[in-house]
Write an enzyme that holds these catalytic residues in place. Structure first.
Site, PDB file in Angstrom:
ATOM      1  N   SER A 135       3.345   7.397   9.516  1.00 29.45           N
ATOM      2  CA  SER A 135       2.094   6.978  10.120  1.00 29.45           C
ATOM      3  C   SER A 135       2.414   6.675  11.585  1.00 29.45           C
ATOM      4  O   SER A 135       3.298   5.867  11.868  1.00 29.45           O
ATOM      5  CB  SER A 135       1.607   5.724   9.402  1.00 29.45           C
ATOM      6  OG  SER A 135       0.539   5.158  10.097  1.00 29.45           O
ATOM      7  N   LYS A 161       0.572  11.345   9.781  1.00 26.83           N
ATOM      8  CA  LYS A 161      -0.734  10.671   9.805  1.00 26.83           C
ATOM      9  C   LYS A 161      -0.875  10.021  11.164  1.00 26.83           C
ATOM     10  O   LYS A 161       0.047   9.333  11.623  1.00 26.83           O
ATOM     11  CB  LYS A 161      -0.770   9.632   8.686  1.00 26.83           C
ATOM     12  CG  LYS A 161      -1.753   8.499   8.868  1.00 26.83           C
ATOM     13  CD  LYS A 161      -1.833   7.654   7.599  1.00 26.83           C
ATOM     14  CE  LYS A 161      -1.905   6.174   7.925  1.00 26.83           C
ATOM     15  NZ  LYS A 161      -1.906   5.330   6.723  1.00 26.83           N
ATOM     16  N   LYS A 163      -3.211   7.517  13.639  1.00 30.09           N
ATOM     17  CA  LYS A 163      -4.276   6.526  13.680  1.00 30.09           C
ATOM     18  C   LYS A 163      -5.361   7.047  14.610  1.00 30.09           C
ATOM     19  O   LYS A 163      -5.053   7.698  15.628  1.00 30.09           O
ATOM     20  CB  LYS A 163      -3.724   5.205  14.218  1.00 30.09           C
ATOM     21  CG  LYS A 163      -2.741   4.560  13.284  1.00 30.09           C
ATOM     22  CD  LYS A 163      -3.475   3.950  12.113  1.00 30.09           C
ATOM     23  CE  LYS A 163      -2.534   3.279  11.150  1.00 30.09           C
ATOM     24  NZ  LYS A 163      -3.235   2.707  10.006  1.00 30.09           N
ATOM     25  N   ASP A 188      -6.175   8.178  10.059  1.00 31.22           N
ATOM     26  CA  ASP A 188      -6.518   6.870   9.481  1.00 31.22           C
ATOM     27  C   ASP A 188      -7.323   6.076  10.502  1.00 31.22           C
ATOM     28  O   ASP A 188      -6.834   5.766  11.588  1.00 31.22           O
ATOM     29  CB  ASP A 188      -5.224   6.122   9.128  1.00 31.22           C
ATOM     30  CG  ASP A 188      -5.481   4.777   8.458  1.00 31.22           C
ATOM     31  OD1 ASP A 188      -6.660   4.425   8.240  1.00 31.22           O
ATOM     32  OD2 ASP A 188      -4.503   4.076   8.150  1.00 31.22           O
ATOM     33  N   GLU A 213      -8.740   8.654   6.332  1.00 31.18           N
ATOM     34  CA  GLU A 213      -8.560   7.418   5.587  1.00 31.18           C
ATOM     35  C   GLU A 213      -9.492   6.335   6.114  1.00 31.18           C
ATOM     36  O   GLU A 213      -9.571   6.116   7.328  1.00 31.18           O
ATOM     37  CB  GLU A 213      -7.091   6.988   5.766  1.00 31.18           C
ATOM     38  CG  GLU A 213      -6.578   6.091   4.695  1.00 31.18           C
ATOM     39  CD  GLU A 213      -5.123   5.718   4.947  1.00 31.18           C
ATOM     40  OE1 GLU A 213      -4.396   6.466   5.634  1.00 31.18           O
ATOM     41  OE2 GLU A 213      -4.726   4.652   4.466  1.00 31.18           O
ATOM     42  N   ASP A 238      -8.517   3.028   1.359  1.00 32.29           N
ATOM     43  CA  ASP A 238      -7.385   2.103   1.438  1.00 32.29           C
ATOM     44  C   ASP A 238      -7.951   0.686   1.317  1.00 32.29           C
ATOM     45  O   ASP A 238      -8.021   0.131   0.214  1.00 32.29           O
ATOM     46  CB  ASP A 238      -6.649   2.337   2.783  1.00 32.29           C
ATOM     47  CG  ASP A 238      -5.611   1.286   3.117  1.00 32.29           C
ATOM     48  OD1 ASP A 238      -5.361   0.395   2.297  1.00 32.29           O
ATOM     49  OD2 ASP A 238      -5.029   1.330   4.237  1.00 32.29           O
ATOM     50  N   LYS A 262      -1.545   0.317  -2.016  1.00 32.08           N
ATOM     51  CA  LYS A 262      -0.602  -0.636  -1.406  1.00 32.08           C
ATOM     52  C   LYS A 262      -0.464  -1.763  -2.414  1.00 32.08           C
ATOM     53  O   LYS A 262      -1.478  -2.384  -2.781  1.00 32.08           O
ATOM     54  CB  LYS A 262      -1.161  -1.183  -0.089  1.00 32.08           C
ATOM     55  CG  LYS A 262      -1.134  -0.174   1.044  1.00 32.08           C
ATOM     56  CD  LYS A 262      -1.673  -0.786   2.307  1.00 32.08           C
ATOM     57  CE  LYS A 262      -1.686   0.252   3.418  1.00 32.08           C
ATOM     58  NZ  LYS A 262      -2.651  -0.097   4.474  1.00 32.08           N
ATOM     59  N   GLY A 290       1.906   1.910   3.568  1.00 34.78           N
ATOM     60  CA  GLY A 290       2.936   1.023   4.114  1.00 34.78           C
ATOM     61  C   GLY A 290       2.292  -0.075   4.939  1.00 34.78           C
ATOM     62  O   GLY A 290       1.182   0.084   5.449  1.00 34.78           O
TER      63      GLY A 290
HETATM   64  O1  NPG Z   1       4.636   2.852   8.250  1.00 35.21           O
HETATM   65  O2  NPG Z   1       4.519   0.946   7.195  1.00 35.21           O
HETATM   66  C1  NPG Z   1       4.051   1.833   7.933  1.00 35.21           C
HETATM   67  C2  NPG Z   1       2.666   1.641   8.466  1.00 35.21           C
HETATM   68  C3  NPG Z   1       1.674   2.486   7.760  1.00 35.21           C
HETATM   69  O3  NPG Z   1      -0.310   2.978   8.928  1.00 35.21           O
HETATM   70  C4  NPG Z   1       0.287   2.190   8.255  1.00 35.21           C
HETATM   71  N1  NPG Z   1      -0.192   1.010   7.925  1.00 35.21           N
HETATM   72  O4  NPG Z   1      -3.704   0.698   7.815  1.00 35.21           O
HETATM   73  O5  NPG Z   1      -2.297   1.598   6.509  1.00 35.21           O
HETATM   74  C5  NPG Z   1      -2.553   0.943   7.517  1.00 35.21           C
HETATM   75  C6  NPG Z   1      -1.429   0.517   8.438  1.00 35.21           C
HETATM   76  C7  NPG Z   1      -1.265  -0.940   8.687  1.00 35.21           C
HETATM   77  C8  NPG Z   1      -0.100  -1.400   9.215  1.00 35.21           C
HETATM   78  C9  NPG Z   1      -2.223  -1.841   8.416  1.00 35.21           C
HETATM   79  C10 NPG Z   1       0.095  -2.732   9.470  1.00 35.21           C
HETATM   80  C11 NPG Z   1      -2.034  -3.178   8.662  1.00 35.21           C
HETATM   81  C12 NPG Z   1      -0.862  -3.628   9.202  1.00 35.21           C
END
Ligand code: NPG
Length: 370
Positions: A135, A161, A163, A188, A213, A238, A262, A290
């Site tokens: 991500s 992925k 953002k 996402d 997402e 999610d 998650k 994650g």
């Molecule tokens: O690689 O752990 C990772 C991050 C993956 O994009 C990711 N997490 O919205 O899914 C999400 C996002 C996130 C990260 C959301 C941190 C909230 C806090």
């Protein structure tokens, strides 16, 4: 096992690179870890709540409060046979799923050691390697993003992925697709759009995305169902899936074609497995999300990702993408083929660097059975 004490601790760890979503930028993480002291092995769990209640209602501080005042007291002094028995003991407290998940997962972590089986087998896992994606957060420039994608593809990751948010979407996708027309790519939004932007969202269909997402509100299924009817790209939910019943409702309504699981968001391994199972029955593929975890949460995500319906690459990637030094050893590594090989050792399959964890600790409290 008898639960004799619970230690809460907050550690601080700077990220190797900042991580930006539609709701903000993280440069350093405050992380709540729980340790379960039993008459047998010690179990560890990681709470995935962020510093602020922006991704969900929970934060490190609300989780600390919930564990200290309500959740740990519901376990202390009790004899618990297995992790699957924990949700019933914590059920009186509403919400606080990330706090509950940390404790429940610590029980599973101890149980796997006690039973001398790998945690992933205890959870019902069948896959011995898991496929990894990455991500990539919002960057300062598109050039910087392209450079990051190039690095991750070279490292072997199987899905990229990105953002997105209004102003960081179509133009960015165009640049990525111009350079890599064929890669498996998703986006996402973390709830950055509304249904009023449907004409804009329809344009996402041009980019052959594996999924979009959580485009709409964090607590919604209904409007996602309306959107899904009008776009070709698969919606993935999610934030709005808090457990099995949410997954059933979302699937029934046609709000998504893919689900991100998650373990913290749904309140622990038991509910994560339940979401996996209802999705599998409905032929909805799942993948493991994650939350910028340390090695403890990461090892638990790896274990969960071995269940059979985790058929899409997850956001579980190598420790070195986040931390200069992880708190487990060995660090999580991803092969040049973009796979993590699952450990055959009993328990979580990684040792803790307890001295290092102590050094990182800024706050600690041990609660004991009365
Ligand atoms: O690689 O752990 C990772 C991050 C993956 O994009 C990711 N997490 O919205 O899914 C999400 C996002 C996130 C990260 C959301 C941190 C909230 C806090």
């Amino acid at each position: 096992m008898k639960i004799e004490a619970v230690t809460l601790r907050e550690i601080r760890m700077p990220l190797v690179h900042f991580f930006e979503t539609s709701f903000g930028r993280t440069t350093e993480r405050r992380i709540l870890l729980v340790t379960l002291h039993t008459d047998g092995p010690e179990g560890w769990g990681e709470c995935v709540a962020g510093e602020d209640p922006f991704y969900s209602e929970e934060s490190v501080d609300t989780a600390w409060y919930a564990v200290e005042k309500h959740l740990a007291p519901a376990l202390l002094g009790k004899t618990i046979a297995k992790g699957a028995d924990v949700p019933a003991l914590l059920g009186r407290v509403r919400g606080h799923r990330m706090a509950k998940g940390a404790l429940e997962n610590a029980v599973w972590d101890a149980e796997a050691q006690e039973q001398r089986v790998p945690l992933w087998r205890l959870l019902g896992g069948t896959q011995t390697e898991i496929a990894c994606g990455v991500s990539i957060g919002i960057q300062n420039s598109v050039e910087q993003l392209l450079e990051k994608i190039s690095t991750e593809l070279a490292a072997g990751y199987r899905r990229i992925k990105v953002k997105c948010k209004p102003g960081w979407d179509l133009k960015v996708f165009e640049r990525i697709r111009a350079r890599w027309p064929e890669i498996l790519m998703s986006c996402d939004a973390n709830s950055a759009y509304t249904l009023g932007q449907i004409e804009h969202l329809k344009q996402f269909d041009r980019f052959n995305l594996l999924m979009i997402e959580q485009p709409l509100w964090h607590d919604d299924f209904y409007f996602h169902a309306l959107l899904q009817k009008q776009i070709k790209t698969a919606n993935c939910l999610d934030e709005s899936i808090h457990g099995r019943r949410d997954a059933c409702a979302a699937i029934e309504l046609g709000a998504c074609r893919i689900i991100n699981i998650k373990v913290g968001r749904v309140g622990g391994f038991s509910e994560a497995v339940a979401v996996h199972d209802v999705a599998q029955q409905a032929r909805i593929p799942v993948w493991c999300g994650g939350m910028l975890e340390t090695g403890i949460g990461r090892s638990h995500n790896i274990a969960l990702s071995t269940l059979p319906n985790f058929t899409l690459p997850g956001d579980v990637s190598a420790s070195k993408r986040y931390w200069k030094e992880d708190i487990i050893e060995p660090a999580v590594e991803v092969s040049p083929q973009g796979l993590i090989k699952v450990s055959q050792e009993a328990g979580r399959g990684f040792q803790l660097k307890t001295g290092f964890i102590e050094q990182l600790t800024v706050r600690k409290q041990t609660l004991r059975a009365q």
